[in-house]
Design a protein around this motif. Sequence first.
Motif, mmCIF file in Angstrom:
data_model
loop_
_atom_site.group_PDB
_atom_site.id
_atom_site.type_symbol
_atom_site.label_atom_id
_atom_site.label_comp_id
_atom_site.label_asym_id
_atom_site.label_seq_id
_atom_site.Cartn_x
_atom_site.Cartn_y
_atom_site.Cartn_z
ATOM 1 N N GLU A 19 38.881 26.947 39.097
ATOM 2 C CA GLU A 19 40.398 27.939 38.321
ATOM 3 C C GLU A 19 39.266 29.412 38.606
ATOM 4 N N PRO A 20 40.752 29.888 38.411
ATOM 5 C CA PRO A 20 40.646 31.245 39.450
ATOM 6 C C PRO A 20 40.087 32.442 37.700
ATOM 7 N N ASP A 21 39.666 33.709 38.311
ATOM 8 C CA ASP A 21 39.230 34.942 36.591
ATOM 9 C C ASP A 21 40.585 34.952 36.339
ATOM 10 N N ASP A 23 41.657 37.589 35.778
ATOM 11 C CA ASP A 23 42.681 39.051 36.393
ATOM 12 C C ASP A 23 42.077 38.950 37.874
ATOM 13 N N CYS A 24 42.192 37.463 38.407
ATOM 14 C CA CYS A 24 41.911 36.694 39.769
ATOM 15 C C CYS A 24 42.588 38.343 39.973
ATOM 16 N N PRO A 25 43.051 39.070 41.200
ATOM 17 C CA PRO A 25 43.014 39.983 41.818
ATOM 18 C C PRO A 25 43.811 39.791 43.159
ATOM 19 N N THR A 26 43.928 38.506 43.303
ATOM 20 C CA THR A 26 44.131 38.391 44.840
ATOM 21 C C THR A 26 45.781 38.014 45.296
ATOM 22 N N CYS A 27 46.399 38.245 44.599
ATOM 23 C CA CYS A 27 48.041 38.309 45.076
ATOM 24 C C CYS A 27 48.726 39.105 44.574
ATOM 25 N N PRO A 28 49.557 40.532 45.153
ATOM 26 C CA PRO A 28 49.533 41.980 44.861
ATOM 27 C C PRO A 28 50.869 41.807 43.894
ATOM 28 N N ARG A 29 51.528 41.098 44.042
ATOM 29 C CA ARG A 29 53.107 41.148 43.524
ATOM 30 C C ARG A 29 52.669 40.751 42.356
ATOM 31 N N LEU A 30 52.184 39.560 42.139
ATOM 32 C CA LEU A 30 52.229 38.674 41.020
ATOM 33 C C LEU A 30 50.770 39.319 39.791
ATOM 34 N N VAL A 31 50.364 39.996 40.940
ATOM 35 C CA VAL A 31 49.407 40.738 39.460
ATOM 36 C C VAL A 31 50.295 41.805 38.969
ATOM 37 N N PHE A 33 53.668 41.574 38.357
ATOM 38 C CA PHE A 33 53.794 41.199 37.244
ATOM 39 C C PHE A 33 53.476 40.269 36.137
ATOM 40 N N ARG A 34 52.219 40.180 35.899
ATOM 41 C CA ARG A 34 50.783 39.565 35.011
ATOM 42 C C ARG A 34 50.669 41.599 34.757
ATOM 43 N N ARG A 35 50.841 42.399 34.820
ATOM 44 C CA ARG A 35 50.041 43.395 34.216
ATOM 45 C C ARG A 35 51.798 44.364 33.203
ATOM 46 N N SER A 47 48.604 35.159 32.313
ATOM 47 C CA SER A 47 47.263 35.127 32.885
ATOM 48 C C SER A 47 47.119 33.795 33.906
ATOM 49 N N PRO A 48 46.270 33.367 34.848
ATOM 50 C CA PRO A 48 46.361 31.998 35.861
ATOM 51 C C PRO A 48 46.952 31.243 34.923
ATOM 52 N N VAL A 49 47.667 30.090 34.989
ATOM 53 C CA VAL A 49 47.326 29.142 33.932
ATOM 54 C C VAL A 49 46.171 28.399 34.378
ATOM 55 N N ALA A 119 49.879 24.436 41.693
ATOM 56 C CA ALA A 119 49.682 24.930 43.224
ATOM 57 C C ALA A 119 50.512 26.320 43.319
ATOM 58 N N VAL A 120 50.650 27.489 42.118
ATOM 59 C CA VAL A 120 50.672 28.367 41.706
ATOM 60 C C VAL A 120 49.511 28.731 40.307
ATOM 61 N N ARG A 121 49.142 29.237 40.395
ATOM 62 C CA ARG A 121 48.556 29.525 38.990
ATOM 63 C C ARG A 121 48.948 30.257 38.235
ATOM 64 N N CYS A 122 49.476 31.340 38.785
ATOM 65 C CA CYS A 122 50.172 33.195 38.261
ATOM 66 C C CYS A 122 51.538 32.654 38.054
ATOM 67 N N VAL A 123 52.596 32.958 36.902
ATOM 68 C CA VAL A 123 53.916 32.774 37.007
ATOM 69 C C VAL A 123 54.464 33.928 38.295
ATOM 70 N N ALA A 135 49.811 30.109 49.723
ATOM 71 C CA ALA A 135 48.889 29.487 50.257
ATOM 72 C C ALA A 135 47.210 30.134 49.836
ATOM 73 N N ALA A 136 47.053 31.311 49.433
ATOM 74 C CA ALA A 136 46.263 32.170 48.448
ATOM 75 C C ALA A 136 46.053 31.235 47.612
ATOM 76 N N CYS A 137 46.356 30.849 46.449
ATOM 77 C CA CYS A 137 45.832 30.364 45.158
ATOM 78 C C CYS A 137 46.125 28.257 45.716
ATOM 79 N N ARG A 138 45.706 27.882 46.521
ATOM 80 C CA ARG A 138 45.876 26.494 47.801
ATOM 81 C C ARG A 138 44.463 26.311 47.385
ATOM 82 N N ARG A 139 43.234 27.151 47.044
ATOM 83 C CA ARG A 139 41.748 27.039 46.823
ATOM 84 C C ARG A 139 41.385 26.583 45.948
ATOM 85 N N TYR A 140 42.516 26.768 45.292
ATOM 86 C CA TYR A 140 41.502 26.095 43.231
ATOM 87 C C TYR A 140 42.702 24.879 43.044
ATOM 88 N N LEU A 141 43.717 24.642 44.178
ATOM 89 C CA LEU A 141 44.157 22.935 43.740
ATOM 90 C C LEU A 141 43.482 22.471 45.005
#
Length: 230
Positions: A19-21, A23-31, A33-35, A47-49, A119-123, A135-141
């Motif tokens: 499970e990502p934090d 406030d996972c900072p990995t994907c700037p566009r999704l971060v 959008f989250r903000r 937040s990541p679901v 496959a991707v934890r953030c909206v 690809a970045a979120c695949r580590r959690y999958l």
Amino acid sequence: MTGAPPAERWAGGPAAETEPDLDCPTCPRLVAFRRANRQSEPAWHNSPVPTFGDADARLLVVGLAPGLRGANRTGRPFTGDYAGDLLYATLLHFGFAEGTYQASAGDGLRLRDCAISNAVRCVPPQNKPTPQEIAACRRYLEATIARRTSLRAIVALGRVAHDSVVRAAGLKVSAFPFAHGAEHELARDPWPPLRLFDSYHCSRYNTNTGVLTADMFRGVFAAVRRCLPN
Ligand code: SF4
């Protein structure tokens, strides 16, 4: 590839974080959008679901990403939008869930021998993650699958989820083409075989356009139930 330990076959490995934090900072566009969503809808999850369901489940359902007003709002995969109505009704029908689905994370619904993730934890904006975000979120999958040694079957909802599962297994997508109703054997010696079932995503768009009917969706889970008898 026989004899390779799971950590080498599934790149996430059993020791990786599933499970990502929040406030996972990995994907700037999704971060970003989250903000923005936290500003406009402070009562939402935004937040990541995390994965929902049994840690020892034999079945994992993998979707694309949280829906803006569904999982991103409620904090539970597929909860609060149309896709969840069809998915949870189907899981209840085949005994992979118990209780009553009421479209909220506090409805008391329990999964049985089943877990649900994305496959991707953030909206993502417009429900469309980029290839880099997938690809970045695949580590959690990868880690989610690797940790679940009881797992015997995965249902991939849509091509993105399918491709991400195949890549998580270190296999070539070209050797496992996505098709609704298709089944694939993902070899991951020395672990037991893992069967991948493909379905069109249970989105409102797919059902409204007739790409996916409730009967077609039930047909996939009927095959899963035959593979995983009670
Ligand atoms: S999509 Fe995944 S990798 Fe990207 S920011 Fe969210 S949790 Fe992190």
